[in-house]
Structure formats: C-alpha cells, structure tokens
Design an enzyme around this catalytic site. Structure first.
Site, mmCIF file in Angstrom:
data_model
loop_
_atom_site.group_PDB
_atom_site.id
_atom_site.type_symbol
_atom_site.label_atom_id
_atom_site.label_comp_id
_atom_site.label_asym_id
_atom_site.label_seq_id
_atom_site.Cartn_x
_atom_site.Cartn_y
_atom_site.Cartn_z
ATOM 1 N N ARG A 158 50.399 74.963 65.270
ATOM 2 C CA ARG A 158 51.358 76.054 65.459
ATOM 3 C C ARG A 158 51.672 76.261 66.933
ATOM 4 N NH1 ARG A 158 52.030 80.302 61.830
ATOM 5 N NH2 ARG A 158 51.876 81.845 63.466
ATOM 6 N N ARG A 162 52.847 72.618 76.815
ATOM 7 C CA ARG A 162 54.069 72.331 77.578
ATOM 8 C C ARG A 162 53.728 71.831 78.984
ATOM 9 N NH1 ARG A 162 56.267 77.621 75.930
ATOM 10 N NH2 ARG A 162 57.025 77.339 73.808
ATOM 11 N N ARG A 234 41.565 86.312 55.490
ATOM 12 C CA ARG A 234 41.049 87.092 56.610
ATOM 13 C C ARG A 234 41.833 88.395 56.646
ATOM 14 N NH1 ARG A 234 36.412 85.783 58.588
ATOM 15 N NH2 ARG A 234 36.939 86.472 60.707
ATOM 16 N N ARG A 264 42.526 90.129 70.319
ATOM 17 C CA ARG A 264 43.610 90.420 71.261
ATOM 18 C C ARG A 264 43.856 91.917 71.329
ATOM 19 N NH1 ARG A 264 48.579 87.539 67.777
ATOM 20 N NH2 ARG A 264 48.241 88.743 65.895
ATOM 21 N N GLU A 285 42.368 94.260 68.205
ATOM 22 C CA GLU A 285 42.472 93.578 66.915
ATOM 23 C C GLU A 285 41.185 92.823 66.599
ATOM 24 O OE1 GLU A 285 46.317 91.770 66.611
ATOM 25 O OE2 GLU A 285 45.582 90.236 65.235
ATOM 26 N N TYR A 333 50.395 80.655 55.148
ATOM 27 C CA TYR A 333 50.403 81.278 56.475
ATOM 28 C C TYR A 333 51.853 81.243 56.955
ATOM 29 C CZ TYR A 333 48.480 81.673 61.349
ATOM 30 O OH TYR A 333 48.147 82.052 62.622
ATOM 31 N N ASP A 335 55.376 82.845 58.915
ATOM 32 C CA ASP A 335 56.010 83.774 59.849
ATOM 33 C C ASP A 335 57.168 84.479 59.141
ATOM 34 O OD1 ASP A 335 54.357 83.133 61.964
ATOM 35 O OD2 ASP A 335 55.638 81.498 62.654
HETATM 36 N N1 UDP Z 1 44.522 80.409 68.954
HETATM 37 C C1 UDP Z 1 43.446 80.290 69.842
HETATM 38 N N2 UDP Z 1 43.521 80.953 71.036
HETATM 39 C C2 UDP Z 1 44.562 81.733 71.378
HETATM 40 C C3 UDP Z 1 45.641 81.851 70.482
HETATM 41 C C4 UDP Z 1 45.589 81.183 69.277
HETATM 42 O O1 UDP Z 1 42.476 79.625 69.551
HETATM 43 O O2 UDP Z 1 44.523 82.327 72.472
HETATM 44 C C5 UDP Z 1 44.431 79.685 67.673
HETATM 45 C C6 UDP Z 1 43.868 80.578 66.554
HETATM 46 O O3 UDP Z 1 43.041 79.787 65.723
HETATM 47 C C7 UDP Z 1 45.100 81.010 65.817
HETATM 48 C C8 UDP Z 1 46.016 79.782 65.958
HETATM 49 O O4 UDP Z 1 45.704 79.260 67.255
HETATM 50 O O5 UDP Z 1 44.846 81.305 64.455
HETATM 51 C C9 UDP Z 1 47.493 80.075 65.841
HETATM 52 O O6 UDP Z 1 47.855 81.010 66.825
HETATM 53 P P1 UDP Z 1 49.017 82.080 66.596
HETATM 54 O O7 UDP Z 1 49.248 82.787 67.864
HETATM 55 O O8 UDP Z 1 50.149 81.413 65.925
HETATM 56 O O9 UDP Z 1 48.300 83.107 65.582
HETATM 57 P P2 UDP Z 1 48.881 84.440 64.916
HETATM 58 O O10 UDP Z 1 49.859 85.051 65.845
HETATM 59 O O11 UDP Z 1 49.461 84.001 63.625
HETATM 60 O O12 UDP Z 1 47.667 85.287 64.749
#
Ligand code: UDP
Length: 369
Positions: A158, A162, A234, A264, A285, A333, A335
C-alpha cells in the site's frame, strides 16, 4: 450511494444503520468544546485517481485542498513518510540525488528474497533492514498485533517508496476534504423522497423478507449467524484529548517505536486547514484485536480467515436477492474511494440486471481477489 442511485432510478429504498448516525466509519461531527470537525472513527482522507468517483463525491460537497503529509517519529527523530528522498537522506545523513538514493537502496535490499511473500520479506527486499526496523517493524507489530513475518506483503505494498522529495502520502491524482464533513455528504445522498432511513437498527437476515433485494454492508459473517466462526478484525481505540493552540503541527504523526503504545496521533483541526480554531482535539490511536462488541476496522485476512471467508462466499452465493458490499460485506481492507467506486458499480449492475432480467450476483467483485 446505492440507495441514492436506485432512488434516482425510481426504486424505493429503506436504509438501516445500526448506529445512531449515518456515514459509518467516515462519520464526522463538530466537537462541542472546540468546534473542530472531528473524524469520529479516525482519519479519513479522500483521495482517488478515479475521475468518475472524484466527480461523483463533489456533487454533494465542495472538496477543499488537503494533502496528507504524514510525519513519523522513530528512535527520537522526526521524518517524512512515505519513505522518500528526504527520509533516506535524513536517516542516513546523506545528500543523495534520486539516482544515487535508488542505487543505495538497492545495496540495502536483500536480493536473495526473489519473490517476497510476507510483509517482512517485502520490506527487507526493497528498503533493507535499517529502514524496516525504524519505520515498519514496531508500527506494524502494534497495528496488527503480529510480527511482520506473519503478515502478507500486500499490506506494505500500500505504501510507495519514492526517490524524490514528494511527501504526499497518497499517489492519487485527486485529494481533498469535504468542506462540511463526510456525514453531510451522506445526509445529502439519503435526502430523497424514495429513501427512508432508520437509525439504531441493525439489519439482519430475518428482516429481508418483503424486500425485492438487499444490499448488505454489515459483516458477512454476522449475516450467516457466524456459522463458520467469526472473521477476525483489528479494532481501534481513540483516546481524545483537548489542547490549547497547535498540539503537533500536523494532521497525522506516526509513532513507529514499539515501546510507544499508540500507533499514531491525529490532530483533527489540521484536516480542515481552511478553518481556524484556538483549541485542538487530538486522538491517540491504539490498535487491538476486535472482540465481539467492538467496532471492526481492519480485516485480518490471514490463511485461517481466508478459508473461513471462502465458506461464507459459498453461503453468500447461494443466498437469494442479496448483494454483499463494502469493507465488512466483502471482508476487505478498502479505502473510501474504492468502496464508493464499487457502490456505483453495484447500482449500475442492479439497474442493468433489472432491464435484462438477469439475476443480480452476491458480489460484484471477488472478495478473495
Ligand atoms: N505502516 C508502518 N509504518 C508506518 C505506516 C504504515 O509499518 O509508519 C504499515 C502498517 O502495517 C500499515 C500499512 O503499512 O498497516 C499500511 O499503511 P497505511 O497508512 O495505508 O495504513 P492505514 O492508514 O490504512 O491505517
């Protein structure tokens, strides 16, 4: 959206929501104390490369400019995500240009992993151990309650890597925030003489009689009385705090270290940068396994859950006049923009089936795909 499209086409639709409000997990509401527009079930940032979806949502509210620029704190330092040239240069104390950074990352990646299957393999292959341990290992362990070696590579896919200074979290063509929040949009969608809305009402299989068709967006396992066991999710706990002024200077900051218990912090007034508020609401969170009375968020979708899902798909396909939609209905999962695109497809397909006399399928997408 399905109800709205069918109502426009002349059908009558009864909409049920188990909660006391509409808009599901996108629900937004103004906080009484601060007047900040809060994303009650956590951050929802609208982004899509699908022009049809972008044009669709903008019929119901003005989308204000917003770009998600996530910061990440790891081992006492702040970086930008997704991993980009600034992250790489700051992390390794370098001044690489794009070509040099790419070559450098190639030397870090474990090329003995030919086709990564797990999250950990995907990370080790493409960014190497140091970046993996700094940004992904702790966060992912907290987020999923499992070691990244037990999770599929698709979760990490996901996130882009870059080799330029673009720190826009989403590689989408369009991005923005609805000026009046997501709940306003859903209320507008439902504001049609052919639509009736019942809140605080969980729709179940016993209520389907009397309807020509049901579009079920609740959990697919609940529809079948959990006969094949509960599908694992989850859930998230948000611990809200109110502060004066600017708490963290950004909408989202990830905490990647495992010893910080939350994943976060989101500061909701920064999701509406066109507004101005003296006070601020933040959400810490926390992620944990979803128990029976919790809100399901992220489908776990490991081997065990996938084999349960297969059985539920068979049951669903044998069901009459019912189509399973959305994140919970298809156990994926998703969006927001994908869910919306699929909802529009479902409505179109239903109208086409009605014209041709074909049967509307249980799924318009393969939940295992
Ligand atoms: N992830 C991580 N570190 C970060 C952000 C994301 O390890 O700082 C991993 C984590 O396993 C997460 C996945 O990357 O479930 C996808 O991230 P995304 O930001 O898409 O998660 P969401 O916003 O759906 O919670």
């Amino acid at each position: 959206m399905i109800a709205h499209e069918l109502a426009k086409a002349g059908y009558k639709a009864d909409v049920f929501d188990a909660r006391p409000h509409v808009a599901g997990n996108c629900h937004t509401a103004r906080d009484a104390e601060t007047d900040v527009m809060v994303h009650v079930y956590g951050p929802h940032i609208f982004h899509t490369s699908n022009e049809k979806v972008w044009n669709y949502v903008r019929q119901f509210d003005e989308f204000m400019p917003f770009v998600n620029r996530v910061k990440a704190i790891t081992k006492g330092r702040v970086y930008t995500l997704p991993i980009n040239l600034l992250t790489i240069n700051q992390f390794f104390g370098k001044t690489f240009n794009p070509r040099e950074a790419e070559a450098f990352l190639q030397t870090l990646g474990d090329t003995s992993i030919a086709s990564p299957q797990t999250f950990e393999e995907q990370a080790l292959r493409f960014v190497g151990r140091e970046l993996y341990e700094a940004f992904f290992k702790g966060y992912t362990t907290k987020q999923w309650g499992m070691h990244p070696s037990e999770l599929p590579a698709s979760i990490l896919r996901r996130l882009p890597v870059r080799f330029n200074y673009d720190d826009n979290y989403y590689p989408s063509t369009f991005q923005g925030m609805p000026k009046h929040g997501y709940t306003y949009i859903v209320e507008k969608l439902l504001d049609h003489p052919n639509i009736s809305l019942t809140l605080n009402a969980k729709f179940d299989r016993s209520m389907a009689a009397g309807y020509d068709h049901v579009f079920y967006s609740g959990p697919v396992d609940a529809w079948f009385g959990y006969s094949q066991g509960r599908l694992g999710y989850r859930t998230l706990d948000f611990v809200a705090e109110t502060h004066e002024g600017d708490y963290q200077g950004n909408a989202v900051i990830n905490y990647c270290d495992e010893d910080v218990p939350y994943t976060r912090i989101s500061e909701h007034k920064h999701f509406s940068p066109w507004e101005s508020h003296q006070k601020s609401v933040i959400f810490k969170e926390y992620s944990r396994f979803c128990e029976e009375n919790d809100t399901p968020y992220y489908p776990i979708r490991l081997a065990k859950e996938k084999s349960q899902l297969k059985k539920y798909i068979e049951l669903a396909q044998a069901e009459q006049k019912t189509t399973f939609v959305g994140r919970l209905g298809t156990y994926r999962y998703l969006d927001m923009h994908i869910t919306i695109g699929e909802a529009l497809d479902v409505a179109e397909r239903f109208l086409a089936c009605a014209q041709t006399g074909q049967e509307m399928p249980a799924f318009v997408v393969d939940p295992l795909g």
